[in-house]
Design a protein around this motif. Structure first.
Motif, PDB file in Angstrom:
ATOM      1  N   PRO A   1      13.296   4.037  12.321  1.00 48.24           N
ATOM      2  CA  PRO A   1      14.620   3.021  13.531  1.00 48.24           C
ATOM      3  C   PRO A   1      13.539   2.534  14.535  1.00 48.24           C
ATOM      4  CG  PRO A   1      15.460   4.604  12.054  1.00 48.24           C
ATOM      5  CD  PRO A   1      13.716   5.035  11.881  1.00 48.24           C
ATOM      6  N   GLU A   2      12.420   3.510  15.460  1.00 46.81           N
ATOM      7  CA  GLU A   2      12.540   3.562  16.544  1.00 46.81           C
ATOM      8  C   GLU A   2      11.696   2.024  17.065  1.00 46.81           C
ATOM      9  OE1 GLU A   2      11.051   7.865  15.314  1.00 46.81           O
ATOM     10  OE2 GLU A   2      11.826   6.116  14.840  1.00 46.81           O
ATOM     11  N   LEU A   3      11.370   1.041  15.788  1.00 46.98           N
ATOM     12  CA  LEU A   3      10.767   0.599  15.748  1.00 46.98           C
ATOM     13  C   LEU A   3      11.426  -1.148  16.384  1.00 46.98           C
ATOM     14  CD1 LEU A   3       7.418   0.919  14.060  1.00 46.98           C
ATOM     15  CD2 LEU A   3       7.614   0.948  16.471  1.00 46.98           C
ATOM     16  N   THR A   4      11.400  -2.122  16.471  1.00 51.92           N
ATOM     17  CA  THR A   4      11.978  -3.498  16.463  1.00 51.92           C
ATOM     18  C   THR A   4      11.282  -4.228  15.748  1.00 51.92           C
ATOM     19  OG1 THR A   4      13.716  -2.684  17.903  1.00 51.92           O
ATOM     20  CG2 THR A   4      13.997  -4.800  17.365  1.00 51.92           C
ATOM     21  N   VAL A   5      11.395  -4.792  15.215  1.00 54.88           N
ATOM     22  CA  VAL A   5      11.177  -5.945  14.390  1.00 54.88           C
ATOM     23  C   VAL A   5      11.349  -7.827  14.765  1.00 54.88           C
ATOM     24  CG1 VAL A   5      11.014  -7.083  12.021  1.00 54.88           C
ATOM     25  CG2 VAL A   5      11.031  -5.687  12.595  1.00 54.88           C
ATOM     26  N   LYS A   6      10.429  -8.016  15.303  1.00 55.27           N
ATOM     27  CA  LYS A   6      10.696 -10.025  16.091  1.00 55.27           C
ATOM     28  C   LYS A   6      10.613 -10.571  15.246  1.00 55.27           C
ATOM     29  CE  LYS A   6       7.283 -10.777  19.142  1.00 55.27           C
ATOM     30  NZ  LYS A   6       6.852 -11.315  20.468  1.00 55.27           N
ATOM     31  N   ASP A   7       9.420 -10.659  13.988  1.00 54.20           N
ATOM     32  CA  ASP A   7       9.270 -11.459  13.674  1.00 54.20           C
ATOM     33  C   ASP A   7       8.333 -10.912  11.940  1.00 54.20           C
ATOM     34  OD1 ASP A   7       8.749 -14.082  12.265  1.00 54.20           O
ATOM     35  OD2 ASP A   7       7.027 -15.062  13.561  1.00 54.20           O
ATOM     36  N   PHE A   8       8.981 -12.134  11.569  1.00 50.53           N
ATOM     37  CA  PHE A   8       8.388 -11.411   9.581  1.00 50.53           C
ATOM     38  C   PHE A   8       7.914 -12.529   9.124  1.00 50.53           C
ATOM     39  CE2 PHE A   8       8.140 -10.680   5.680  1.00 50.53           C
ATOM     40  CZ  PHE A   8       7.360  -9.552   5.007  1.00 50.53           C
ATOM     41  N   PHE A   9       6.597 -12.538   8.483  1.00 51.19           N
ATOM     42  CA  PHE A   9       6.249 -13.504   7.651  1.00 51.19           C
ATOM     43  C   PHE A   9       5.150 -12.986   6.625  1.00 51.19           C
ATOM     44  CE2 PHE A   9       4.123 -14.624  12.013  1.00 51.19           C
ATOM     45  CZ  PHE A   9       2.658 -14.697  10.899  1.00 51.19           C
ATOM     46  N   ILE A  10       4.649 -14.537   5.915  1.00 46.35           N
ATOM     47  CA  ILE A  10       4.218 -13.878   5.048  1.00 46.35           C
ATOM     48  C   ILE A  10       2.831 -15.844   4.942  1.00 46.35           C
ATOM     49  CG2 ILE A  10       3.676 -13.896   2.585  1.00 46.35           C
ATOM     50  CD1 ILE A  10       5.536 -12.089   1.992  1.00 46.35           C
ATOM     51  N   PRO A  11       2.270 -15.264   5.577  1.00 54.25           N
ATOM     52  CA  PRO A  11       1.392 -16.882   4.994  1.00 54.25           C
ATOM     53  C   PRO A  11       1.001 -17.171   3.803  1.00 54.25           C
ATOM     54  CG  PRO A  11       0.552 -15.081   6.468  1.00 54.25           C
ATOM     55  CD  PRO A  11       1.115 -14.164   6.168  1.00 54.25           C
ATOM     56  N   ASP A  12       1.071 -18.580   4.079  1.00 54.84           N
ATOM     57  CA  ASP A  12       0.399 -19.768   2.286  1.00 54.84           C
ATOM     58  C   ASP A  12      -1.083 -18.947   2.306  1.00 54.84           C
ATOM     59  OD1 ASP A  12       0.740 -20.291   0.161  1.00 54.84           O
ATOM     60  OD2 ASP A  12       0.559 -22.562   0.877  1.00 54.84           O
ATOM     61  N   VAL A  13      -1.540 -18.471   1.863  1.00 54.36           N
ATOM     62  CA  VAL A  13      -2.985 -17.656   1.443  1.00 54.36           C
ATOM     63  C   VAL A  13      -3.068 -17.761   0.029  1.00 54.36           C
ATOM     64  CG1 VAL A  13      -4.662 -16.882   2.465  1.00 54.36           C
ATOM     65  CG2 VAL A  13      -3.094 -17.128   4.239  1.00 54.36           C
ATOM     66  N   ILE A  14      -4.631 -18.191  -0.204  1.00 52.58           N
ATOM     67  CA  ILE A  14      -4.730 -17.354  -1.262  1.00 52.58           C
ATOM     68  C   ILE A  14      -5.974 -17.432  -1.575  1.00 52.58           C
ATOM     69  CG2 ILE A  14      -3.424 -19.337  -2.339  1.00 52.58           C
ATOM     70  CD1 ILE A  14      -5.372 -21.487  -3.146  1.00 52.58           C
ATOM     71  N   LEU A  15      -6.963 -16.836  -0.244  1.00 60.61           N
ATOM     72  CA  LEU A  15      -7.793 -16.121  -0.638  1.00 60.61           C
ATOM     73  C   LEU A  15      -7.825 -14.783  -1.743  1.00 60.61           C
ATOM     74  CD1 LEU A  15      -8.875 -16.478   2.521  1.00 60.61           C
ATOM     75  CD2 LEU A  15      -9.396 -17.582   1.019  1.00 60.61           C
ATOM     76  N   SER A  16      -6.641 -14.297  -2.595  1.00 59.57           N
ATOM     77  CA  SER A  16      -6.376 -12.851  -2.997  1.00 59.57           C
ATOM     78  C   SER A  16      -5.540 -12.833  -3.929  1.00 59.57           C
ATOM     79  CB  SER A  16      -6.561 -11.423  -2.165  1.00 59.57           C
ATOM     80  OG  SER A  16      -6.450 -10.358  -2.849  1.00 59.57           O
ATOM     81  N   ASP A  17      -4.851 -11.938  -4.996  1.00 56.90           N
ATOM     82  CA  ASP A  17      -4.131 -12.410  -5.415  1.00 56.90           C
ATOM     83  C   ASP A  17      -2.937 -11.569  -4.964  1.00 56.90           C
ATOM     84  OD1 ASP A  17      -5.330 -10.032  -6.319  1.00 56.90           O
ATOM     85  OD2 ASP A  17      -4.242  -9.282  -7.763  1.00 56.90           O
ATOM     86  N   HIS A  18      -2.936 -11.705  -4.109  1.00 54.72           N
ATOM     87  CA  HIS A  18      -2.046 -11.417  -3.204  1.00 54.72           C
ATOM     88  C   HIS A  18      -2.095 -11.910  -1.860  1.00 54.72           C
ATOM     89  CE1 HIS A  18      -0.608  -7.128  -4.840  1.00 54.72           C
ATOM     90  NE2 HIS A  18      -1.757  -6.758  -5.375  1.00 54.72           N
ATOM     91  N   THR A  19      -0.157 -12.124  -1.296  1.00 55.42           N
ATOM     92  CA  THR A  19      -0.793 -12.307  -0.123  1.00 55.42           C
ATOM     93  C   THR A  19      -0.594 -11.546   1.109  1.00 55.42           C
ATOM     94  OG1 THR A  19       1.735 -12.795  -0.598  1.00 55.42           O
ATOM     95  CG2 THR A  19       1.026 -15.057  -1.145  1.00 55.42           C
ATOM     96  N   PRO A  20      -0.795 -11.866   1.678  1.00 54.33           N
ATOM     97  CA  PRO A  20      -0.711 -11.670   3.550  1.00 54.33           C
ATOM     98  C   PRO A  20       0.295 -11.305   3.927  1.00 54.33           C
ATOM     99  CG  PRO A  20      -1.810 -13.506   4.066  1.00 54.33           C
ATOM    100  CD  PRO A  20      -1.770 -13.457   2.699  1.00 54.33           C
ATOM    101  N   LEU A  21       0.617  -9.772   4.751  1.00 60.78           N
ATOM    102  CA  LEU A  21       2.527  -9.738   4.986  1.00 60.78           C
ATOM    103  C   LEU A  21       2.152  -9.362   6.421  1.00 60.78           C
ATOM    104  CD1 LEU A  21       3.497  -9.434   2.457  1.00 60.78           C
ATOM    105  CD2 LEU A  21       4.803  -7.249   2.902  1.00 60.78           C
ATOM    106  N   VAL A  22       2.359 -10.544   7.150  1.00 57.62           N
ATOM    107  CA  VAL A  22       3.008 -10.187   9.097  1.00 57.62           C
ATOM    108  C   VAL A  22       4.283  -9.511   9.930  1.00 57.62           C
ATOM    109  CG1 VAL A  22       2.042 -11.657  10.789  1.00 57.62           C
ATOM    110  CG2 VAL A  22       1.253 -11.914   8.827  1.00 57.62           C
ATOM    111  N   CYS A  23       4.158  -8.768  10.828  1.00 57.36           N
ATOM    112  CA  CYS A  23       5.288  -8.694  10.946  1.00 57.36           C
ATOM    113  C   CYS A  23       4.408  -8.435  12.602  1.00 57.36           C
ATOM    114  CB  CYS A  23       5.612  -6.941  10.445  1.00 57.36           C
ATOM    115  SG  CYS A  23       7.142  -6.091  11.265  1.00 57.36           S
TER     116      CYS A  23
END
Length: 243
Positions: free
Chosen positions: A217-239
């Motif tokens: 709770p000490e942290l505050t999220v300003k933005d979160f998104f999942i880029p459309d990238v297919i270099l792995s079987d998982h997508t990256p997560l960016v916060c």
């Protein structure tokens, strides 16, 4: 502060070439070109902290180069990397498997770190890294439900001894859905940056939410998104967290 979580599958890539001439043959092929593209993507994204799951620390796939060290050198970051398997375990004695690990990279100096190992499962590593203002835990949980629940209990015991702001990130492999994390989140008071529950796997057509960035709770999220990238079987997560 921009935080990137990415299961890069050792840079082995995806698609028909990954499964040629036999299923999962890509794990035994050179990963240098695909990892170069991953490095370019991460460089453009300019994260402050990079949490990498499934990193090759120097097998023949990478020409005996550590992927985390190579990326850290390219970015000018500090880094730590460790095998996913406990010392003395069978995978640590098998070529290629012994070089499979996870890594954390940070623009800010890492002033302390520890490697914890779960008592259950095959993938047992928990990386703990501390900067001046933050502690990050990186995990890759078991494929089996029983072991995951045991690992989450052990992770609770590790995380709740930490003072100050905390991020817990990784591939949680919650194939039964994010309700698997309900008790862990309630007990630790952590929150998921992905509050919409957007899926991250498989990357070509995501259907499952397996990857998580959890924060205190000490942290505050300003933005979160999942880029459309297919270099792995998982997508990256960016916060993006507020300073």
């Amino acid at each position: 502060m921009r935080f990137l979580l990415y299961n890069i599958r050792y840079g082995a890539g995806i698609g028909s070439q990954f499964h040629f001439p036999v299923p999962y043959a890509g794990y035994l092929k050179r990963s240098i070109e695909n990892y170069r593209q991953i490095t370019e993507f991460i460089t453009r994204l300019a994260p402050d902290i990079v949490a990498l799951v499934e990193v090759d620390s120097g097998s023949f796939r990478t020409g005996n180069c550590c992927q985390a060290e190579s990326l850290a050198r390219s970015l000018g970051y500090h880094h730590i990397v460790e095998s996913k398997y406990r010392s003395g375990s069978l995978p640590r004695r098998v070529p290629v498997l012994a070089q499979q690990g996870n890594a954390l990279l940070s623009k800010e100096k890492i002033i302390d770190h520890q490697f914890h190992f779960f008592r259950t499962g095959i993938k047992q590593l928990v990386i703990e890294a501390t900067t001046a203002n933050l502690t990050v835990f990186l995990v890759h949980l078991s494929l089996t439900y029983y072991n995951r629940q045991s690992q989450l209990q052990q992770l609770y015991e590790i995380v709740t001894t930490t003072q100050g702001p905390v991020i817990v990130a990784g591939d949680f492999n919650v194939f039964w859905g994010d309700q698997e994390l309900a008790l862990f989140l309630a007990a630790t008071h952590l929150r998921s940056a992905n509050d919409q529950g957007s899926p991250s796997h498989p990357s070509r057509s995501p259907k499952r939410q397996l990857d998580f960035i959890l924060y205190s709770p000490e942290l505050t999220v300003k933005d979160f998104f999942i880029p459309d990238v297919i270099l792995s079987d998982h997508t990256p997560l960016v916060c993006d967290f507020s300073e």
